[in-house]
Design a protein around this motif. Sequence first.
Motif, PDB file in Angstrom:
ATOM      1  N   ALA A 241       8.599 -25.268  28.016  1.00  0.00           N
ATOM      2  CA  ALA A 241       8.535 -26.096  26.811  1.00  0.00           C
ATOM      3  C   ALA A 241       9.505 -25.624  25.747  1.00  0.00           C
ATOM      4  CB  ALA A 241       7.121 -26.095  26.244  1.00  0.00           C
ATOM      5  N   ARG A 242      10.402 -24.717  26.093  1.00  0.00           N
ATOM      6  CA  ARG A 242      11.270 -24.117  25.083  1.00  0.00           C
ATOM      7  C   ARG A 242      12.130 -25.156  24.367  1.00  0.00           C
ATOM      8  NH1 ARG A 242      15.905 -19.428  25.943  1.00  0.00           N
ATOM      9  NH2 ARG A 242      16.424 -19.232  23.744  1.00  0.00           N
ATOM     10  N   ARG A 243      12.528 -26.203  25.107  1.00  0.00           N
ATOM     11  CA  ARG A 243      13.374 -27.224  24.489  1.00  0.00           C
ATOM     12  C   ARG A 243      12.668 -27.907  23.318  1.00  0.00           C
ATOM     13  NH1 ARG A 243      13.536 -32.373  26.219  1.00  0.00           N
ATOM     14  NH2 ARG A 243      12.937 -31.862  28.344  1.00  0.00           N
ATOM     15  N   LEU A 244      11.367 -28.157  23.465  1.00  0.00           N
ATOM     16  CA  LEU A 244      10.619 -28.782  22.378  1.00  0.00           C
ATOM     17  C   LEU A 244      10.403 -27.812  21.224  1.00  0.00           C
ATOM     18  CD1 LEU A 244       9.026 -31.066  21.111  1.00  0.00           C
ATOM     19  CD2 LEU A 244       7.048 -30.387  22.482  1.00  0.00           C
ATOM     20  N   PHE A 245      10.270 -26.522  21.523  1.00  0.00           N
ATOM     21  CA  PHE A 245      10.056 -25.548  20.449  1.00  0.00           C
ATOM     22  C   PHE A 245      11.225 -25.536  19.477  1.00  0.00           C
ATOM     23  CE2 PHE A 245       7.323 -22.997  23.630  1.00  0.00           C
ATOM     24  CZ  PHE A 245       6.249 -23.836  23.387  1.00  0.00           C
ATOM     25  N   GLY A 246      12.428 -25.849  19.948  1.00  0.00           N
ATOM     26  CA  GLY A 246      13.534 -26.232  19.093  1.00  0.00           C
ATOM     27  C   GLY A 246      14.184 -25.141  18.275  1.00  0.00           C
ATOM     28  N   GLY A 247      14.827 -25.590  17.165  1.00  0.00           N
ATOM     29  CA  GLY A 247      15.697 -24.727  16.383  1.00  0.00           C
ATOM     30  C   GLY A 247      15.035 -24.007  15.237  1.00  0.00           C
ATOM     31  N   GLY A 248      13.739 -24.245  15.027  1.00  0.00           N
ATOM     32  CA  GLY A 248      13.031 -23.501  13.985  1.00  0.00           C
ATOM     33  C   GLY A 248      13.675 -23.630  12.622  1.00  0.00           C
ATOM     34  N   THR A 249      13.956 -22.498  11.997  1.00  0.00           N
ATOM     35  CA  THR A 249      14.481 -22.497  10.637  1.00  0.00           C
ATOM     36  C   THR A 249      15.921 -22.979  10.556  1.00  0.00           C
ATOM     37  OG1 THR A 249      15.092 -20.166  10.885  1.00  0.00           O
ATOM     38  CG2 THR A 249      12.933 -20.647   9.920  1.00  0.00           C
ATOM     39  N   ASP A 250      16.621 -23.113  11.696  1.00  0.00           N
ATOM     40  CA  ASP A 250      17.997 -23.618  11.685  1.00  0.00           C
ATOM     41  C   ASP A 250      18.055 -25.140  11.621  1.00  0.00           C
ATOM     42  OD1 ASP A 250      19.161 -21.121  11.787  1.00  0.00           O
ATOM     43  OD2 ASP A 250      19.129 -21.050  13.978  1.00  0.00           O
ATOM     44  N   GLY A 260       8.034 -27.412  16.040  1.00  0.00           N
ATOM     45  CA  GLY A 260       8.210 -26.614  17.243  1.00  0.00           C
ATOM     46  C   GLY A 260       7.711 -25.195  17.088  1.00  0.00           C
ATOM     47  N   THR A 261       7.957 -24.625  15.921  1.00  0.00           N
ATOM     48  CA  THR A 261       7.517 -23.252  15.675  1.00  0.00           C
ATOM     49  C   THR A 261       6.004 -23.138  15.734  1.00  0.00           C
ATOM     50  OG1 THR A 261       9.452 -22.827  14.286  1.00  0.00           O
ATOM     51  CG2 THR A 261       7.559 -21.357  14.012  1.00  0.00           C
ATOM     52  N   ARG A 262       5.307 -24.057  15.091  1.00  0.00           N
ATOM     53  CA  ARG A 262       3.836 -24.026  15.074  1.00  0.00           C
ATOM     54  C   ARG A 262       3.262 -24.252  16.457  1.00  0.00           C
ATOM     55  NH1 ARG A 262       1.714 -28.363  11.388  1.00  0.00           N
ATOM     56  NH2 ARG A 262      -0.276 -27.455  12.014  1.00  0.00           N
ATOM     57  N   LEU A 263       3.894 -25.137  17.225  1.00  0.00           N
ATOM     58  CA  LEU A 263       3.387 -25.408  18.566  1.00  0.00           C
ATOM     59  C   LEU A 263       3.549 -24.193  19.465  1.00  0.00           C
ATOM     60  CD1 LEU A 263       2.155 -27.399  20.523  1.00  0.00           C
ATOM     61  CD2 LEU A 263       4.449 -28.278  21.006  1.00  0.00           C
ATOM     62  N   ARG A 264       4.687 -23.525  19.369  1.00  0.00           N
ATOM     63  CA  ARG A 264       4.902 -22.316  20.167  1.00  0.00           C
ATOM     64  C   ARG A 264       3.857 -21.255  19.818  1.00  0.00           C
ATOM     65  NH1 ARG A 264      10.446 -20.616  19.129  1.00  0.00           N
ATOM     66  NH2 ARG A 264       9.554 -19.848  17.171  1.00  0.00           N
ATOM     67  N   GLU A 265       3.549 -21.107  18.540  1.00  0.00           N
ATOM     68  CA  GLU A 265       2.546 -20.130  18.118  1.00  0.00           C
ATOM     69  C   GLU A 265       1.170 -20.476  18.688  1.00  0.00           C
ATOM     70  OE1 GLU A 265       2.891 -20.326  13.901  1.00  0.00           O
ATOM     71  OE2 GLU A 265       4.628 -18.972  13.804  1.00  0.00           O
ATOM     72  N   ALA A 266       0.838 -21.766  18.721  1.00  0.00           N
ATOM     73  CA  ALA A 266      -0.459 -22.180  19.254  1.00  0.00           C
ATOM     74  C   ALA A 266      -0.563 -21.891  20.749  1.00  0.00           C
ATOM     75  CB  ALA A 266      -0.670 -23.671  18.989  1.00  0.00           C
ATOM     76  N   VAL A 267       0.529 -22.129  21.472  1.00  0.00           N
ATOM     77  CA  VAL A 267       0.535 -21.825  22.907  1.00  0.00           C
ATOM     78  C   VAL A 267       0.402 -20.325  23.136  1.00  0.00           C
ATOM     79  CG1 VAL A 267       1.930 -21.879  25.015  1.00  0.00           C
ATOM     80  CG2 VAL A 267       1.844 -23.891  23.532  1.00  0.00           C
ATOM     81  N   ASP A 268       1.181 -19.542  22.393  1.00  0.00           N
ATOM     82  CA  ASP A 268       1.150 -18.093  22.556  1.00  0.00           C
ATOM     83  C   ASP A 268      -0.229 -17.509  22.227  1.00  0.00           C
ATOM     84  OD1 ASP A 268       3.793 -18.179  23.282  1.00  0.00           O
ATOM     85  OD2 ASP A 268       4.566 -17.539  21.318  1.00  0.00           O
ATOM     86  N   ALA A 269      -0.927 -18.141  21.289  1.00  0.00           N
ATOM     87  CA  ALA A 269      -2.241 -17.654  20.885  1.00  0.00           C
ATOM     88  C   ALA A 269      -3.355 -18.139  21.803  1.00  0.00           C
ATOM     89  CB  ALA A 269      -2.533 -18.092  19.447  1.00  0.00           C
ATOM     90  N   GLY A 270      -3.031 -18.961  22.798  1.00  0.00           N
ATOM     91  CA  GLY A 270      -4.030 -19.441  23.738  1.00  0.00           C
ATOM     92  C   GLY A 270      -4.939 -20.517  23.183  1.00  0.00           C
ATOM     93  N   ARG A 271      -4.496 -21.211  22.145  1.00  0.00           N
ATOM     94  CA  ARG A 271      -5.342 -22.246  21.536  1.00  0.00           C
ATOM     95  C   ARG A 271      -5.281 -23.556  22.304  1.00  0.00           C
ATOM     96  NH1 ARG A 271      -3.579 -21.820  15.343  1.00  0.00           N
ATOM     97  NH2 ARG A 271      -5.520 -22.968  14.954  1.00  0.00           N
ATOM     98  N   LEU A 272      -4.380 -23.630  23.258  1.00  0.00           N
ATOM     99  CA  LEU A 272      -4.333 -24.753  24.172  1.00  0.00           C
ATOM    100  C   LEU A 272      -3.767 -24.263  25.493  1.00  0.00           C
ATOM    101  CD1 LEU A 272      -1.115 -25.927  24.396  1.00  0.00           C
ATOM    102  CD2 LEU A 272      -1.635 -26.452  22.025  1.00  0.00           C
TER     103      LEU A 272
END
Length: 470
Positions: A241-250, A260-272
Motif C-alpha cells: 500500500a506504499r503508493r497510497l501512503f504517498g508523499g506526506g509532508t512533501d 496517507g500518513t494517517r493511514l500508514r500509522e493506523a496500519v502500523d498500529a494494528g487498528r485495521l
Amino acid sequence: MVETVRAELPVVVIGAGPVGLAAAAHLLERGLEPLVLEAGGSAGAAVASWGHVRLFSPWRYDVDAAARRLLEPTGWTSPDPEALPTGRELVEGYLAPLAATPQLAPRLRTGTRVVAVARDGADKTRSLGRERRGYRVRTVDATGRVTDVLARAVVDASGTFGTSNPLGVSGLPAAGEAEAAAYVTGPLPDVLGADRDRFAGRHTLVVGMGHSAANTLLSLVELAESTPGTTITWAIRGGSARRLFGGGTDDELPARGLLGTRLREAVDAGRLRLLTRVSIEQLVPVGDSVQVLGTAKDEPLALDVHAIVNATGFRPDLGMLREVRLDLDPVVEAPSALAPLIDPNQHSCGTVPPHGEQVLSHPDDGFYLVGMKSYGRAPTFLLATGYEQVRSVAAALAGDRAAADAVQLDLPATGVCSSDLALAADGEASGSCCGTAPSEPRLVELAVGAPAGVGFATGVAHGRSGDDES
C-alpha cells in the motif's frame, strides 16, 4: 429528412457538476448557447452524494474563472481560498448559486438523463455529409418520457462516479456480485454520519487502494475507537500500500499528504487488518452477512463481513456513445492523444502535461469528453484541469483557435515520484527521476507545436489515483 441548420442549435453539456457548469459559463462568454442536462434532481447531485467528504484541494483550485464572473454580480461571496470545502460545501457555496444565476438557470434541465448521443439523421456507419449534421441527444426524465434534443456540439461532462469497477478480478464481477449488491455500500459511505449504524459494531471490508478507500478506512478507525466490536479489513490487489501512503509532508495539498500518513500509522498500529494480493472470486450472502471467497497471497481467503465498501475506482459509461465516432485508447478508454499522458502502465513520474481541445477532439467534430470522464479508467483528476479543458473547448467551438491552443495550468504537486514507490513496493531498485518537489504550484503553458511542458505531479504514474488497482 430535413436537416436542421447546425449553427442555430445549442451546445449540449451533459452533467451539471463543477466541470459541466464551468463549460456552460465559458460557452456563454463566447456567445454560444449552452443547454445543460443533469440526471440528478439538482446541480451537483453526484457531489452532494459524497457531501460528507472533504476535498484535498482548497477553494482557490475549485472555482472556475468564468463561473466566478457569473457569480460576482449576484453578491456571491468568494470562500476563503485556502479553506478545504466538503462536497456539501462545494455544492451549497458554489454549484447551487452558480446554477441559480439568471444566465444558467433557464439553460439547465435537471432530472434529465442522457441515454444516447448520435449524429442527427446518421448512424455511426454513414459518412456522406456527416460533418454538416448536428447531434441528436436522447434523454429520459423521471417519468420515463423520452425526448430527443438537437445540438450543434456535445460536451460530455457526466463523470464516472455512477459506474464503479467490479469487485472481482480481470475487470469482471465476482460470482454472485449482483446477488450480493445489498451488502455493497458504494465507494464513499458516510461512516460517521448518516450510515453510522451500518458499520458500528460490525465487520467491514474495504476494497481499493485510492483516496476513496483511505477516507473510508480512517472514518472506520475513528468509529472503532468509540464503538466496540467495529472490525476493519482492508483488501488490495497489489503487494504493498506504499503508493497510497504517498508523499506526506512533501505534498503541496497538505490534506492529501496527511491522509496517507494517517493511514500508514493506523496500519502500523494494528487498528485495521491489511490483506495484500487479494483476488475476490465469489460473494455468498448468508443472512445479515456476506461471505467473501478468493485468495490472498495465493492462499485461500474466506471472510464473513457485514458490509463491503467498493472503493475500486470507476470506469466511463461509453454505452450511451455507441453511435458517436470516438478515438479512444483501448487501454485507458481516454481520448487517444490524452491516454499516453495518464496511462498507469507507462512511466512518467506522475506528471500530466497541460492539455486542451486539440488533445480532447474525436473524429466526430464537436464532440468532447471532459472532466473525469476524459480520463477514462485513469481518473485521478483535479477540478482546475477540467476547468481549463472546457475553457479551451469553448474557445475552439467559438472559432478562436489561438485561445483554444494556449493552455495554462496552475496546479499543486504531490512531492512523490510514483514510479519509485511502485518499484520499491515490488522489491526492485529505484532511482529518483522527479527531483525535488517545487515549493509553490507551477504555471505551465502549452501552445500548438510547443514542447509538452512540465505538467503537475499526481503521486501516481500518469495521474491515476490507484482506485483502479484495488
